[in-house]
Design a protein around this motif. Sequence first.
Motif, PDB file in Angstrom:
ATOM      1  N   ALA A 180      50.533  -2.524  28.076  1.00 27.57           N
ATOM      2  CA  ALA A 180      49.583  -2.305  29.174  1.00 27.57           C
ATOM      3  C   ALA A 180      48.678  -1.109  28.869  1.00 27.57           C
ATOM      4  O   ALA A 180      47.453  -1.179  29.052  1.00 27.57           O
ATOM      5  CB  ALA A 180      50.340  -2.087  30.487  1.00 27.57           C
ATOM      6  N   ALA A 181      49.281  -0.027  28.389  1.00 27.92           N
ATOM      7  CA  ALA A 181      48.479   1.168  28.079  1.00 27.92           C
ATOM      8  C   ALA A 181      47.402   0.838  27.048  1.00 27.92           C
ATOM      9  O   ALA A 181      46.249   1.275  27.169  1.00 27.92           O
ATOM     10  CB  ALA A 181      49.393   2.284  27.569  1.00 27.92           C
ATOM     11  N   ARG A 188      42.274   3.809  22.648  1.00 30.43           N
ATOM     12  CA  ARG A 188      43.255   4.901  22.591  1.00 30.43           C
ATOM     13  C   ARG A 188      44.246   4.744  21.432  1.00 30.43           C
ATOM     14  O   ARG A 188      44.544   5.711  20.732  1.00 30.43           O
ATOM     15  CB  ARG A 188      43.992   5.009  23.918  1.00 30.43           C
ATOM     16  N   HIS A 189      44.723   3.543  21.219  1.00 30.26           N
ATOM     17  CA  HIS A 189      45.671   3.333  20.108  1.00 30.26           C
ATOM     18  C   HIS A 189      45.103   2.336  19.102  1.00 30.26           C
ATOM     19  O   HIS A 189      45.853   1.674  18.382  1.00 30.26           O
ATOM     20  CB  HIS A 189      47.022   2.868  20.638  1.00 30.26           C
ATOM     21  N   ILE A 193      49.923   1.389  14.507  1.00 27.06           N
ATOM     22  CA  ILE A 193      51.194   0.678  14.619  1.00 27.06           C
ATOM     23  C   ILE A 193      52.093   1.558  15.472  1.00 27.06           C
ATOM     24  O   ILE A 193      52.321   2.719  15.120  1.00 27.06           O
ATOM     25  CB  ILE A 193      51.834   0.471  13.230  1.00 27.06           C
ATOM     26  N   LEU A 194      52.549   1.036  16.603  1.00 26.97           N
ATOM     27  CA  LEU A 194      53.420   1.822  17.466  1.00 26.97           C
ATOM     28  C   LEU A 194      54.864   1.353  17.284  1.00 26.97           C
ATOM     29  O   LEU A 194      55.208   0.239  17.671  1.00 26.97           O
ATOM     30  CB  LEU A 194      52.986   1.688  18.931  1.00 26.97           C
ATOM     31  N   ARG A 195      55.649   2.190  16.630  1.00 20.69           N
ATOM     32  CA  ARG A 195      57.091   1.897  16.484  1.00 20.69           C
ATOM     33  C   ARG A 195      57.782   2.276  17.787  1.00 20.69           C
ATOM     34  O   ARG A 195      57.528   3.343  18.346  1.00 20.69           O
ATOM     35  CB  ARG A 195      57.674   2.731  15.328  1.00 20.69           C
ATOM     36  N   PHE A 267      56.872   7.682  23.043  1.00 21.90           N
ATOM     37  CA  PHE A 267      56.699   6.952  24.305  1.00 21.90           C
ATOM     38  C   PHE A 267      56.029   7.779  25.408  1.00 21.90           C
ATOM     39  O   PHE A 267      55.136   7.262  26.098  1.00 21.90           O
ATOM     40  CB  PHE A 267      58.038   6.377  24.789  1.00 21.90           C
ATOM     41  N   PRO A 268      56.399   9.057  25.615  1.00 19.30           N
ATOM     42  CA  PRO A 268      55.715   9.815  26.678  1.00 19.30           C
ATOM     43  C   PRO A 268      54.193   9.869  26.462  1.00 19.30           C
ATOM     44  O   PRO A 268      53.422   9.761  27.425  1.00 19.30           O
ATOM     45  CB  PRO A 268      56.341  11.208  26.573  1.00 19.30           C
ATOM     46  N   GLU A 269      53.787   9.970  25.230  1.00 16.47           N
ATOM     47  CA  GLU A 269      52.340  10.013  24.955  1.00 16.47           C
ATOM     48  C   GLU A 269      51.698   8.646  25.240  1.00 16.47           C
ATOM     49  O   GLU A 269      50.574   8.564  25.735  1.00 16.47           O
ATOM     50  CB  GLU A 269      52.142  10.429  23.492  1.00 16.47           C
TER      51      GLU A 269
END
Length: 291
Positions: A180-181, A188-189, A193-195, A267-269
Amino acid sequence: MNRKPRVLVLGATGQVGGALVHLLKVRPEVEVVAAARNPDKAARLGVPVVHLDLDRIETFAPALEGVDRIFMATGYTVDMLRQSKDLVNSAKRADVSQIVHLGACGDDDTRVAHYGWHQFIERYIEWSGVTFTHLRPEIFMQNLLGYGGESFIVNGAIRHYVGDARLSWVDCDDVAAAAAACLLDPQRHAGQILRMGYEALTYHDVARILTAALHQPFSYEARPPAEFLRNVLAAGAEPAYMKCVFDSYTDFTNGVDIGADQIFDNFPEIAGRQPGTLAAFVGKHADRFRY
Ligand SMILES: NC(=O)c1ccc[n+]([C@@H]2O[C@H](COP(=O)([O-])OP(=O)(O)OC[C@H]3O[C@@H](n4cnc5c(N)ncnc54)[C@H](OP(=O)(O)O)[C@@H]3O)[C@@H](O)[C@H]2O)c1
């Protein structure tokens, strides 16, 4: 653009896609549409539904009409390769501007075959030129509720097939939150690659957490991976994918380190809160574990 960006969610009747639809449908800045091969099954989601069957390419163009951003999810099947290639090609033709891909665990040089299939898809998305973010979740906590048609936990007995391996866990709700983010803020990303895996635990640890949370005894028995393969195939799971899972379980059982216990601090970021713990997951689904 003088209309809201339209986000098409694949796998909307599944674990991650379903949670994602619920997160996006309350956000006024986007219009969310669920894609389903069986639109009746998606009607309960409370958003517009379009027919998209990943095995029927003729359904792609109508479903992609007016779509700006895609959450791309496939099921537990080697067909993901063909399905994803067709989908990326169609997305490009439809001028889709962003793809967020639900992939799987692993370092880039992983030798676990189905993780590698997801990496081939990642590279193909990159080659398409569409803005992308790749999600690489580790083991879903939801597997504890059932996987491949098999229940691993019955009356306090946890049967699994990974020996004493320590695995990195993530709640599908957190994977959906990351998706969703990314879909709400494509830049933003972009290109990342988001592990995703936030707690490394063995099944003995899982048993301890269940015992403490539910005040009932739980214990883990490591079973032979061949039993897993037999059971999931009998339950109708797809053989090529499950053979890869079986191979990885064999490695785990034999103590081969495939890097499956890595945890991340992103994850918090990504989501602005802490990731869910396994204890919290057990609390959310207590009725499913209690006996
Ligand atoms: N389990 C894990 O530990 C884990 C870890 C990392 C990554 N992953 C990855 O996560 C993905 C699965 O996510 P999930 O657990 O959220 O999936 P899921 O709950 O099994 O749902 C799969 C979704 O895909 C849809 N689908 C399947 N075949 C389709 C087709 N031909 N056309 C259109 N839709 C189709 C299903 O629709 P129906 O409702 O009609 O069946 C369902 O909505 C896989 O790619 C897997 O590799 C899993």
